[in-house]
Scaffold this motif. Sequence first.
Motif, short mmCIF file in Angstrom:
data_model
loop_
_atom_site.label_atom_id
_atom_site.label_comp_id
_atom_site.label_asym_id
_atom_site.label_seq_id
_atom_site.Cartn_x
_atom_site.Cartn_y
_atom_site.Cartn_z
N SER A 1 0.86 -1.19 0.00
CA SER A 1 0.00 0.00 0.00
C SER A 1 0.89 1.23 0.00
O SER A 1 2.02 1.19 0.47
CB SER A 1 -0.89 0.02 1.23
OG SER A 1 -0.11 0.08 2.39
N GLN A 2 0.40 2.34 -0.59
CA GLN A 2 1.20 3.54 -0.67
C GLN A 2 0.54 4.62 0.15
O GLN A 2 -0.66 4.84 0.08
CB GLN A 2 1.37 3.94 -2.14
CG GLN A 2 2.17 2.88 -2.90
CD GLN A 2 2.50 3.29 -4.30
OE1 GLN A 2 1.63 3.71 -5.04
NE2 GLN A 2 3.75 3.18 -4.69
N GLN B 1 9.68 13.62 2.56
CA GLN B 1 10.88 13.73 1.74
C GLN B 1 10.50 13.61 0.27
O GLN B 1 9.49 13.00 -0.07
CB GLN B 1 11.86 12.61 2.10
CG GLN B 1 12.19 12.54 3.58
CD GLN B 1 13.15 11.43 3.92
OE1 GLN B 1 14.05 11.11 3.16
NE2 GLN B 1 12.96 10.83 5.10
N TYR C 1 12.16 12.45 -3.49
CA TYR C 1 13.23 11.70 -4.15
C TYR C 1 13.05 11.83 -5.66
O TYR C 1 11.93 11.99 -6.17
CB TYR C 1 13.18 10.22 -3.76
CG TYR C 1 13.64 9.93 -2.35
CD1 TYR C 1 12.80 10.17 -1.27
CD2 TYR C 1 14.90 9.42 -2.10
CE1 TYR C 1 13.22 9.91 0.03
CE2 TYR C 1 15.33 9.14 -0.80
CZ TYR C 1 14.49 9.39 0.25
OH TYR C 1 14.90 9.13 1.53
N PHE D 1 9.18 11.38 -6.47
CA PHE D 1 8.34 10.68 -5.49
C PHE D 1 8.40 11.40 -4.15
O PHE D 1 9.48 11.83 -3.71
CB PHE D 1 8.84 9.25 -5.28
CG PHE D 1 8.78 8.39 -6.50
CD1 PHE D 1 9.88 8.29 -7.35
CD2 PHE D 1 7.63 7.68 -6.81
CE1 PHE D 1 9.84 7.49 -8.48
CE2 PHE D 1 7.58 6.88 -7.94
CZ PHE D 1 8.69 6.78 -8.78
N ASP E 1 7.65 9.59 6.68
CA ASP E 1 7.91 8.85 7.90
C ASP E 1 6.73 9.13 8.82
O ASP E 1 6.42 10.30 9.09
CB ASP E 1 9.19 9.34 8.59
CG ASP E 1 10.42 8.60 8.12
OD1 ASP E 1 11.50 9.22 8.14
OD2 ASP E 1 10.30 7.42 7.75
N GLY F 1 9.83 5.40 14.32
CA GLY F 1 9.99 4.39 13.29
C GLY F 1 10.46 4.99 11.99
O GLY F 1 10.30 6.19 11.74
N ASN F 2 11.06 4.19 11.15
CA ASN F 2 11.58 4.62 9.85
C ASN F 2 10.79 3.96 8.73
O ASN F 2 11.35 3.34 7.84
CB ASN F 2 13.07 4.25 9.74
CG ASN F 2 13.92 4.99 10.75
OD1 ASN F 2 13.69 6.15 11.03
ND2 ASN F 2 14.89 4.30 11.32
N MET F 3 9.49 4.10 8.75
CA MET F 3 8.63 3.38 7.82
C MET F 3 8.90 3.74 6.37
O MET F 3 8.91 2.88 5.50
CB MET F 3 7.18 3.69 8.16
CG MET F 3 6.19 2.84 7.47
SD MET F 3 5.95 1.31 8.35
CE MET F 3 4.57 0.65 7.46
N LEU F 4 9.09 5.00 6.04
CA LEU F 4 9.38 5.55 4.71
C LEU F 4 8.50 4.94 3.63
O LEU F 4 8.91 4.02 2.90
CB LEU F 4 10.85 5.37 4.36
CG LEU F 4 11.35 6.34 3.29
CD1 LEU F 4 11.14 7.80 3.75
CD2 LEU F 4 12.81 6.10 2.96
N THR F 5 7.30 5.48 3.51
CA THR F 5 6.31 5.01 2.55
C THR F 5 6.23 5.99 1.39
O THR F 5 6.12 7.19 1.60
CB THR F 5 4.94 4.89 3.22
OG1 THR F 5 5.07 4.06 4.38
CG2 THR F 5 3.94 4.25 2.27
N PHE F 6 6.24 5.45 0.16
CA PHE F 6 6.29 6.27 -1.04
C PHE F 6 4.94 6.43 -1.71
O PHE F 6 4.05 5.56 -1.59
CB PHE F 6 7.26 5.66 -2.05
CG PHE F 6 8.70 5.86 -1.70
CD1 PHE F 6 9.33 5.03 -0.80
CD2 PHE F 6 9.42 6.90 -2.27
CE1 PHE F 6 10.66 5.23 -0.45
CE2 PHE F 6 10.76 7.10 -1.93
CZ PHE F 6 11.37 6.26 -1.02
N GLY F 7 4.81 7.51 -2.46
CA GLY F 7 3.67 7.72 -3.32
C GLY F 7 3.92 7.15 -4.70
O GLY F 7 4.97 6.55 -4.96
N GLY F 8 2.96 7.37 -5.60
CA GLY F 8 3.03 6.79 -6.94
C GLY F 8 3.94 7.53 -7.91
O GLY F 8 4.28 7.01 -8.97
#
Lengths: 111, 112
Positions: free
Chosen positions: B1-2, B33, B35, B88, B92, B97-104
């Motif tokens: 999931s994003q 963030q 990228y 992208f 966080d 926590g360092n989950m670092l979840t990205f978008g599309g």
Amino acid sequence: EAGVVQSPRYKIIEKKQPVAFWCNPISGHNTLYWYLQNLGQGPELLIRYENEEAVDDSQLPKDRFSAERLKGVDSTLKIQPAELGDSAVYLCASRFGAEAFFGQGTRLTVV
Amino acid sequence: SQQGEEDPQALSIQEGENATMNCSYKTSINNLQWYRQNSGRGLVHLILIRSNEREKHSGRLRVTLDTSKKSSSLLITASRAADTASYFCATDPSGGGNMLTFGGGTRLMVKP
């Protein structure tokens, strides 16, 4: 500093065969991620390690995927058996602080 | 999931123009963030903005964050052909926590 190193860069296998990807993170980076990226989409988290402990693997399809990070350094991601739908780029990243550093990825093609 | 969704999905502009990309996210965050990813390469960190910041600059990049709307924007000024890439946003979650979840992602093309 070499950065995050992944191998192989490319892999073509037949379906039902096993495959393994290797990641060498930046020295001293406690956090290591494996992401899956399909064409035209963003990275999706498969598993996150803090040192040698897998702290988030809820998105890892555990029936066929496995991962390990021995001694909290290098990591290996394995798929057995591979399916056609596993074709994607597998990205490894490591982190110490706010910024994550990514490897070049392994492009897997399952035929 | 994003976690995040970028808008637009694709953007084509002429060199010298400004490019604006937007990101919306779902949960409370510690930081957001941006990228960049060139074709066939890994992601490269551009800029980070913390949840208590509203705007940040780095060279030709300007990032804004609106935590009440759970949204961020990335502005690239005076674009160059070399800026052609996918961009992208990643978050966080708050609470550690360092989950670092990205978008599309937004695919940007800058025409010379």
